[in-house]
Scaffold this motif. Structure first.
Motif, mmCIF file in Angstrom:
data_model
loop_
_atom_site.group_PDB
_atom_site.id
_atom_site.type_symbol
_atom_site.label_atom_id
_atom_site.label_comp_id
_atom_site.label_asym_id
_atom_site.label_seq_id
_atom_site.Cartn_x
_atom_site.Cartn_y
_atom_site.Cartn_z
ATOM 1 N N GLY A 31 36.451 29.011 49.310
ATOM 2 C CA GLY A 31 35.599 28.665 48.149
ATOM 3 C C GLY A 31 35.848 29.602 46.905
ATOM 4 N N GLU A 32 35.471 29.076 46.056
ATOM 5 C CA GLU A 32 35.469 29.910 44.658
ATOM 6 C C GLU A 32 34.221 29.480 43.733
ATOM 7 N N LEU A 33 33.694 30.744 43.171
ATOM 8 C CA LEU A 33 32.589 30.350 42.262
ATOM 9 C C LEU A 33 32.673 31.473 41.302
ATOM 10 N N SER A 34 32.545 30.796 39.749
ATOM 11 C CA SER A 34 32.749 31.385 38.599
ATOM 12 C C SER A 34 31.633 31.057 37.808
ATOM 13 N N TYR A 35 31.003 32.134 36.837
ATOM 14 C CA TYR A 35 29.894 31.761 36.131
ATOM 15 C C TYR A 35 29.963 32.792 34.962
ATOM 16 N N ASN A 171 46.156 43.408 50.986
ATOM 17 C CA ASN A 171 44.887 42.792 50.368
ATOM 18 C C ASN A 171 45.134 42.137 48.632
ATOM 19 N N LEU A 172 46.303 41.999 48.380
ATOM 20 C CA LEU A 172 46.930 41.387 47.215
ATOM 21 C C LEU A 172 47.648 40.155 47.280
ATOM 22 N N LYS A 173 47.400 39.103 46.791
ATOM 23 C CA LYS A 173 48.110 37.631 47.037
ATOM 24 C C LYS A 173 48.046 37.148 45.680
ATOM 25 N N VAL A 200 42.309 39.551 44.919
ATOM 26 C CA VAL A 200 42.209 40.788 45.607
ATOM 27 C C VAL A 200 41.259 41.029 46.761
ATOM 28 N N LYS A 201 41.533 41.229 47.873
ATOM 29 C CA LYS A 201 40.617 40.962 49.112
ATOM 30 C C LYS A 201 39.719 42.048 49.145
ATOM 31 N N ILE A 202 38.460 42.211 49.298
ATOM 32 C CA ILE A 202 37.316 43.261 49.522
ATOM 33 C C ILE A 202 37.162 43.636 50.728
ATOM 34 N N ASN A 203 37.239 42.372 51.748
ATOM 35 C CA ASN A 203 36.781 42.680 53.264
ATOM 36 C C ASN A 203 37.597 41.480 53.629
ATOM 37 N N ALA A 204 37.019 41.300 55.003
ATOM 38 C CA ALA A 204 37.582 40.093 55.718
ATOM 39 C C ALA A 204 37.248 38.899 55.140
ATOM 40 N N HIS A 205 36.178 38.741 54.662
ATOM 41 C CA HIS A 205 35.745 37.285 54.095
ATOM 42 C C HIS A 205 35.683 37.093 52.465
ATOM 43 N N PHE A 206 35.670 38.196 51.757
ATOM 44 C CA PHE A 206 35.472 38.098 50.306
ATOM 45 C C PHE A 206 36.559 38.978 49.423
ATOM 46 N N SER A 207 36.743 38.230 48.417
ATOM 47 C CA SER A 207 37.941 38.299 47.554
ATOM 48 C C SER A 207 37.595 38.217 45.968
ATOM 49 N N LEU A 208 38.094 39.004 45.218
ATOM 50 C CA LEU A 208 37.970 38.861 43.503
ATOM 51 C C LEU A 208 39.311 38.039 43.083
ATOM 52 N N GLY A 209 39.129 37.195 42.276
ATOM 53 C CA GLY A 209 40.250 36.463 41.869
ATOM 54 C C GLY A 209 40.353 36.123 40.431
ATOM 55 N N VAL A 210 41.290 36.050 39.759
ATOM 56 C CA VAL A 210 41.766 35.773 38.405
ATOM 57 C C VAL A 210 42.775 34.700 38.337
ATOM 58 N N PHE A 232 40.645 29.884 31.723
ATOM 59 C CA PHE A 232 41.200 31.194 32.418
ATOM 60 C C PHE A 232 39.743 31.615 33.038
ATOM 61 N N LEU A 233 39.722 31.750 34.502
ATOM 62 C CA LEU A 233 38.429 32.121 35.209
ATOM 63 C C LEU A 233 38.725 33.467 36.113
ATOM 64 N N THR A 234 37.583 34.185 36.239
ATOM 65 C CA THR A 234 37.409 35.286 37.255
ATOM 66 C C THR A 234 36.433 34.632 38.170
ATOM 67 N N SER A 235 36.794 34.939 39.472
ATOM 68 C CA SER A 235 36.035 34.266 40.343
ATOM 69 C C SER A 235 35.611 34.903 41.544
ATOM 70 N N LEU A 236 34.515 34.818 42.108
ATOM 71 C CA LEU A 236 33.962 35.276 43.584
ATOM 72 C C LEU A 236 34.875 34.230 44.698
ATOM 73 N N ILE A 237 35.610 34.898 45.728
ATOM 74 C CA ILE A 237 36.143 33.925 46.412
ATOM 75 C C ILE A 237 35.622 34.338 47.889
ATOM 76 N N VAL A 238 35.442 33.095 48.861
ATOM 77 C CA VAL A 238 35.109 33.450 50.222
ATOM 78 C C VAL A 238 35.884 32.386 51.028
ATOM 79 N N ASP A 239 36.372 33.191 52.230
ATOM 80 C CA ASP A 239 37.380 32.488 52.910
ATOM 81 C C ASP A 239 36.912 32.770 54.494
ATOM 82 N N PHE A 240 36.760 31.719 55.234
ATOM 83 C CA PHE A 240 36.337 31.671 56.596
ATOM 84 C C PHE A 240 37.182 30.990 57.520
#
Length: 240
Positions: A31-35, A171-173, A200-210, A232-240
């Protein structure tokens, strides 16, 4: 062309895949969320979200995707886009697969009320290593369109797509999705879509994305519609 497409779909659905050893994998959610909101001399507000679901069985892969983008400037709406995709992949061996796919686009400011494509095709996992994954897909389908100015259209469609993932560091994809789609009855009508992102991965489930998206249509359905849309978006990313 309609009969050929229906026949191809029926053949693909009935194909029996070659059995090989592969484990069933757990459901994956992305999931990705940007605001973004600004105020002052200019008031802008942009909201974007994306949800992807992947389930891998022994000989099947199921993919679902939903994206929504909304924006306004000085309280005037200027972006309103919804995109949905569902794809079933039937594995023939470790790299080759057939697939059925349906996607739906509703874009208030592109000249189309909606556009939906139903297709069948062949795909291949070109590169599959720990750091690099490249998948190619080719399909033939049928497009149905409704125009904002009134009227509708339908035609046979050809699509080519490349999906690439590069695990640069632990931690970089980097990810790139590229798609070319054309009207096979009038090849001057075609669409090019590119979706590039760095995560860019922050921990096991959360990342920051551009991310940077390009949507190009060679022949817009009405005057005044620009051929190219970019996001163009910057987002908070969640992976499970």
């Amino acid at each position: 062309m309609k009969k050929r497409f229906i026949l191809a779909t029926a053949v693909l659905t009935g194909i029996s895949a070659i059995s090989y050893a592969q484990e069933e994998k757990p459901l994956k959610l992305h999931g990705e969320l940007s605001y973004v909101k600004t105020s002052g001399n200019s008031k802008t507000e942009t909201f974007a979200t994306k949800l992807e679901v992947l389930k891998v069985y022994i000989k099947n892969r199921l993919t679902g995707k939903g994206e929504f983008l909304y924006g306004k400037t000085n309280n005037t709406e200027n972006t309103n886009k919804l995109y949905l995709l569902g794809r079933w992949e039937r594995l023939f061996n470790e790299k080759l697969f057939g697939f059925l796919q349906g996607d739906y686009l509703k874009d208030k400011f592109s000249g189309y009320d909606y556009r939906t494509v139903w297709s069948a095709g062949i795909g291949y996992d070109i590169i599959k290593t720990e750091k690099h994954y490249l998948k190619g897909l080719i399909s033939i389908g049928y497009t149905f369109e409704d125009f904002k100015t009134g009227g509708s259209n339908d035609y046979t469609t050809g699509t080519a797509e490349l999906d690439y993932t590069w695990q640069i560091l632990e931690n970089l994809k980097f990810k790139e999705e590229f798609r070319y789609r054309t009207n096979l009855e009038d090849t001057n009508v075609y669409f090019v879509n590119s979706d590039s992102s760095v995560q860019v991965k922050i921990n096991a489930h959360f990342s920051l994305g551009v991310g940077y998206k390009i949507a190009y249509q060679n022949r817009p359905p009405s005057p005044g519609i620009k051929k190219t849309d970019t996001t163009f978006l910057t987002s908070l990313i969640v992976d499970f």
